[in-house]
Motif scaffolding. Sequence first.
Motif, PDB file in Angstrom:
ATOM      1  N   UNK A 105       0.854  -1.186   0.000  1.00 29.27           N
ATOM      2  CA  UNK A 105       0.000   0.000   0.000  1.00 29.27           C
ATOM      3  C   UNK A 105       0.890   1.237   0.000  1.00 29.27           C
ATOM      4  N   UNK A 106       0.661   2.157  -0.930  1.00 26.87           N
ATOM      5  CA  UNK A 106       1.506   3.345  -1.043  1.00 26.87           C
ATOM      6  C   UNK A 106       1.356   4.270   0.152  1.00 26.87           C
ATOM      7  N   UNK A 107       0.183   4.277   0.793  1.00 27.51           N
ATOM      8  CA  UNK A 107      -0.024   5.124   1.958  1.00 27.51           C
ATOM      9  C   UNK A 107      -0.791   6.380   1.640  1.00 27.51           C
ATOM     10  N   UNK A 108      -0.935   7.251   2.659  1.00 24.44           N
ATOM     11  CA  UNK A 108      -1.713   8.487   2.542  1.00 24.44           C
ATOM     12  C   UNK A 108      -0.865   9.681   2.979  1.00 24.44           C
ATOM     13  N   UNK A 109      -0.884  10.728   2.177  1.00 23.59           N
ATOM     14  CA  UNK A 109      -0.117  11.936   2.466  1.00 23.59           C
ATOM     15  C   UNK A 109      -0.813  12.826   3.487  1.00 23.59           C
TER      16      UNK A 109
ATOM     17  N   UNK B 214       2.120  17.563   2.745  1.00 24.66           N
ATOM     18  CA  UNK B 214       3.093  16.775   2.005  1.00 24.66           C
ATOM     19  C   UNK B 214       4.358  16.454   2.766  1.00 24.66           C
ATOM     20  N   UNK B 215       4.373  16.698   4.076  1.00 26.12           N
ATOM     21  CA  UNK B 215       5.583  16.476   4.870  1.00 26.12           C
ATOM     22  C   UNK B 215       5.653  15.080   5.474  1.00 26.12           C
ATOM     23  N   UNK B 216       4.501  14.383   5.572  1.00 25.00           N
ATOM     24  CA  UNK B 216       4.462  13.065   6.196  1.00 25.00           C
ATOM     25  C   UNK B 216       3.635  12.102   5.346  1.00 25.00           C
ATOM     26  N   UNK B 217       3.913  10.839   5.541  1.00 23.88           N
ATOM     27  CA  UNK B 217       3.151   9.781   4.887  1.00 23.88           C
ATOM     28  C   UNK B 217       2.793   8.747   5.945  1.00 23.88           C
ATOM     29  N   UNK B 218       1.524   8.331   5.999  1.00 18.84           N
ATOM     30  CA  UNK B 218       1.138   7.231   6.884  1.00 18.84           C
ATOM     31  C   UNK B 218       0.795   6.035   6.012  1.00 18.84           C
ATOM     32  N   UNK B 219       1.197   4.847   6.468  1.00 14.89           N
ATOM     33  CA  UNK B 219       1.007   3.651   5.637  1.00 14.89           C
ATOM     34  C   UNK B 219       0.910   2.417   6.528  1.00 14.89           C
TER      35      UNK B 219
ATOM     36  N   UNK C  90      -6.864   7.500   6.432  1.00 16.90           N
ATOM     37  CA  UNK C  90      -7.181   8.671   5.619  1.00 16.90           C
ATOM     38  C   UNK C  90      -6.946   9.924   6.447  1.00 16.90           C
ATOM     39  N   UNK C  91      -6.159  10.858   5.913  1.00 11.34           N
ATOM     40  CA  UNK C  91      -5.806  12.076   6.629  1.00 11.34           C
ATOM     41  C   UNK C  91      -6.834  13.155   6.360  1.00 11.34           C
TER      42      UNK C  91
END
Length: 462
Positions: A306-310, A314-319, A358-359
């Motif tokens: 899973x690519x994850x969610x920004x 755009x400074x962090x990614x959660x996955x 989901x952010x």
Amino acid sequence: MMRTRLDRVAWAAIACLLMALAIIMARGDQLGAQVISATPASGSNDVSARPALSFTFSEAMNPAEIESRLRIEPPLSATLRAVGRAVFVDLAAPLLPNTQYTVTLKAGAKSQRGRVQLRDFSLAFRTRSPQVLYLAPASGTPNLFAANPDGSSIRQLTSEAFGVFDFAISPDGNKIAYSVTRNADGIRDIWLMNTAGGGRQRIVTCDDQACQYPTWSADGSRMAFERRSMITGTVGRTPGAARIWQYDVNTKELAPLSGDSQQLGALPRFAPAGNALAFYDSVASVIVIVDTQTGAQQTLPSLLGDTGEWSPDGAQLIFPDLISGEMGDYSQIFRADLARGVITPFITLSTSADISASWSPLGNAVAFSRQDRAAPVPTGSFGPIGPQIWVAQADGTRARQITREAEFSFGGLAWSPDGQWIAAVRINLLTPDARPEVWLAKADGSAQRRIAQDATLPAWLP
């Protein structure tokens, strides 16, 4: 030397030209630097909550001169960037729905040539109410639909004979890119239309390939997507390995992401701000973060694919990723701080399976689906307790459960532009061959409602 009559006429013409030039220059100084156009147009009543807000001046301006003179009512912080004579206003958060806004540039800003904006400039517009987009019927040939959050005013936007595979809404909320299945072999092209369903055009033709999962760059100028060659096997044709390509909306040019058409990558996702693009490399089992301007890359180890969610900035990614425990392998959500190069658990690790994060567009919360693996199996269920919707603060604290229906599974979460609602795909675990439904719930769990049956892949049209 005597001047001829022709000389006198020529000198008189030159003098007139010089006088006219002086008048023009004086007049220009009197007028100063001016705003000659703005987007959205003043008086608009159907503006997205994420508008492409910009001003075009009579000459190139200094953004620093304008920033201190920009007023937005109701108040909202923003940053400015200049491209030639255009100045773009990058809003810190989405606008409120169904709200009247006034944007004013106070006089006094200087252009790069030193001319001063002599008069205030204002524009007024009203934002529209958001709608929910989804694919239906999920059990048949899905097409794209739009509905109000109360389930009313349902509109069918596409009528593709072999269906729409997926879609992506442009950052300004004015266009939709969607992947159309062309035939029974599963070949897919990328199309573009406006949010009313008009202006359709095929922008990427993928003969003998499946092009899917479009994603927009933050400024809406580029689109990335997954491209898979069709492979013929004993049971028909199936998509092969994925590669990431880019489409330039302005020049209409196509190119592989890295310049290498053989580099593998799947599930691309542009960051909502900046130039970063994330995709999954199944060979190396990593999420790749690439700066599409400089080419610099970072990798995040991940086994789930899973690519994850920004985060909105755009400074962090959660996955999600797999970890091992006493009850076997299960998924947990991790946070990557890209500037620091640090990966940490988003919330305290537990024996629950956390997925589908989901952010919030406001940047203050994250919704995710959590399955309590230790809970008893509901009577008559075909599996364990279904994943429920949880919401936590952006720092991972104060996690709280907002749905409590063990016989249902919740996934595919999507926040409304104002951060008030969460859309989800809800499936009944007690019914054989149950069809998915699109449901809404407020972020506190109240006002739960179904807006579409036999439907999937909800997204918000801001």
